[in-house]
Design an enzyme around this catalytic site. Structure first.
Site, mmCIF file in Angstrom:
data_model
loop_
_atom_site.group_PDB
_atom_site.id
_atom_site.type_symbol
_atom_site.label_atom_id
_atom_site.label_comp_id
_atom_site.label_asym_id
_atom_site.label_seq_id
_atom_site.Cartn_x
_atom_site.Cartn_y
_atom_site.Cartn_z
ATOM 1 N N THR A 161 0.773 -1.235 0.000
ATOM 2 C CA THR A 161 0.000 0.000 0.000
ATOM 3 C C THR A 161 0.807 1.290 0.000
ATOM 4 O O THR A 161 1.781 1.409 0.739
ATOM 5 C CB THR A 161 -0.823 0.017 1.310
ATOM 6 O OG1 THR A 161 -1.385 -1.249 1.495
ATOM 7 C CG2 THR A 161 -1.878 1.057 1.280
ATOM 8 N N ARG A 188 -11.532 -10.807 -1.208
ATOM 9 C CA ARG A 188 -10.801 -10.422 0.008
ATOM 10 C C ARG A 188 -10.620 -8.899 0.067
ATOM 11 O O ARG A 188 -10.276 -8.256 -0.921
ATOM 12 C CB ARG A 188 -9.442 -11.113 0.015
ATOM 13 C CG ARG A 188 -8.538 -10.773 1.205
ATOM 14 C CD ARG A 188 -7.525 -9.707 0.851
ATOM 15 N NE ARG A 188 -6.543 -9.509 1.926
ATOM 16 C CZ ARG A 188 -5.715 -8.467 1.995
ATOM 17 N NH1 ARG A 188 -5.751 -7.521 1.063
ATOM 18 N NH2 ARG A 188 -4.871 -8.355 2.978
ATOM 19 N N GLY A 190 -8.580 -5.991 2.481
ATOM 20 C CA GLY A 190 -7.585 -5.829 3.538
ATOM 21 C C GLY A 190 -7.900 -4.657 4.451
ATOM 22 O O GLY A 190 -9.044 -4.212 4.578
ATOM 23 N N ASP A 191 -6.863 -4.139 5.056
ATOM 24 C CA ASP A 191 -7.010 -3.069 6.046
ATOM 25 C C ASP A 191 -7.153 -1.680 5.430
ATOM 26 O O ASP A 191 -7.728 -0.772 6.032
ATOM 27 C CB ASP A 191 -5.795 -3.056 6.972
ATOM 28 C CG ASP A 191 -4.494 -2.851 6.194
ATOM 29 O OD1 ASP A 191 -4.313 -3.519 5.152
ATOM 30 O OD2 ASP A 191 -3.663 -2.027 6.614
HETATM 31 N N1 GLY Z 1 -2.227 -3.556 3.441
HETATM 32 C C1 GLY Z 1 -2.899 -3.846 2.264
HETATM 33 C C2 GLY Z 1 -3.641 -5.083 2.283
HETATM 34 O O1 GLY Z 1 -3.385 -5.952 3.121
HETATM 35 O O2 GLY Z 1 -4.504 -5.244 1.436
#
Ligand code: GLY
Length: 308
Positions: A161, A188, A190-191
């Site tokens: 990221t 999926r 993510g964060d």
């Molecule tokens: N930090 C980015 C992700 O895990 O998608």
């Protein structure tokens, strides 16, 4: 005094021009967006925007979050038609009554508000996916590192990221944008687009943002946790150390996992930290622009050879 911070050295090229737009009185979000937009458009960055590596089925999806405060933020999740994920997230914040829009609705909303539809999968990313799926050591259903393709998050050569924090006399703003984990399970998330996970900004207490293995970030509300520590009086370095120690204590961490964290106070005092060596960040202030390694690294091990 103005300050611009971003994750990974691939975010370096636009720092000076972004900093020029961070003069007193300017909107700090514009400067942060300048860097995010440039990285998203760069086909050589394989973890953000156009050029990002796809999911296990070869489909690419983008996630982004922009934030000024708990009252002002927007996320666009699982975009499959527009490259400008950060701009889509800003539109959610500024032009919708919502905070998060995901999936086909997020593409539609972005395009209805002027973002063009474009192909997301760059030729080089498609080739790497073809090589991955024909890898005989790859077992379906396992995460990339389990399939012998690890170290995706550890090194400068294959990671994650772009997160940007900007500060000036108008306040704080942040952006986080990603194509997510390479070869992820389709669907999926993510964060990065989750407020308080990949990014959190509070005008009075500070801002924090995180790059790395999203699965380690979400359960600890990691960016929020860093800002909350600052609210309780910790300086940015101590707040980051507390978060990284918490992650290590509470979650199984694989040897390939990496986290890189940057945090800043409303006054412009910043710090960076990472789980392992290899993380770099870029800072621009009145003294110029430089690529830095964090002063705080929790796990003591050699720097990966490919880190640059
Ligand atoms: N930090 C980015 C992700 O895990 O998608």
């Amino acid at each position: 005094m103005s300050l611009l911070l971003s994750t990974w050295s691939f975010s370096r090229p636009e720092h000076e021009s972004a900093f020029a737009s961070l003069a007193p009185g300017a909107d700090p979000l514009d400067a942060a967006m300048h860097i995010a937009n440039a990285v998203e458009a760069d086909p050589d960055v394989d973890s953000v925007g156009y050029g990002g590596l796809p999911d296990a089925n070869g489909g690419i999806s983008l996630d982004a979050l922009v934030m000024r405060s708990p009252a002002e933020h927007g996320s666009a999740i699982a975009l499959t038609k527009v490259r400008q994920a950060a701009a889509a997230a800003r539109l959610v914040m500024e032009k919708s009554p919502h905070r998060i829009i995901a999936g086909p609705g997020a593409d539609d909303f972005a395009m209805q508000n002027g973002i063009p539809e474009e192909d997301l999968l760059a030729p080089a990313a498609r080739e790497r996916w073809e090589a991955w799926r024909h890898n005989p050591t790859q077992e379906p259903g396992k995460r990339p590192w389990d399939a012998g393709l690890g170290r995706l998050y550890r090194t400068e050569g294959g990671h994650d990221t772009v997160c940007v924090l900007a500060q000036n006399n108008q306040g704080l703003a942040g952006v986080c944008t990603t194509s997510g984990m390479p070869w992820k399970t389709p669907g999926r998330v993510g964060d990065s687009p989750i407020p308080g996970a990949g990014l959190y900004v509070h005008p009075r207490y500070g801002a924090a943002t995180i790059t790395g293995t999203g699965e380690l970030v979400i359960g600890n509300c990691a960016s929020f946790s860093v800002v909350e520590s600052m609210r309780q009086g910790a300086d940015p370095s101590r707040a980051i150390a507390h978060l990284l120690e918490l992650v290590l204590a509470e979650q199984p961490v694989k040897e390939e996992d990496q986290l890189g964290v940057i945090a800043v106070t409303p006054e412009g005092h910043w710090a960076a930290g990472s789980l392992r060596p290899g993380f770099k960040y870029v800072v621009t202030d009145s003294e110029g622009t430089r690529v830095e390694v964090p002063e705080l690294v929790i796990i003591d091990e050699p720097v990966p050879e490919t880190a640059s």
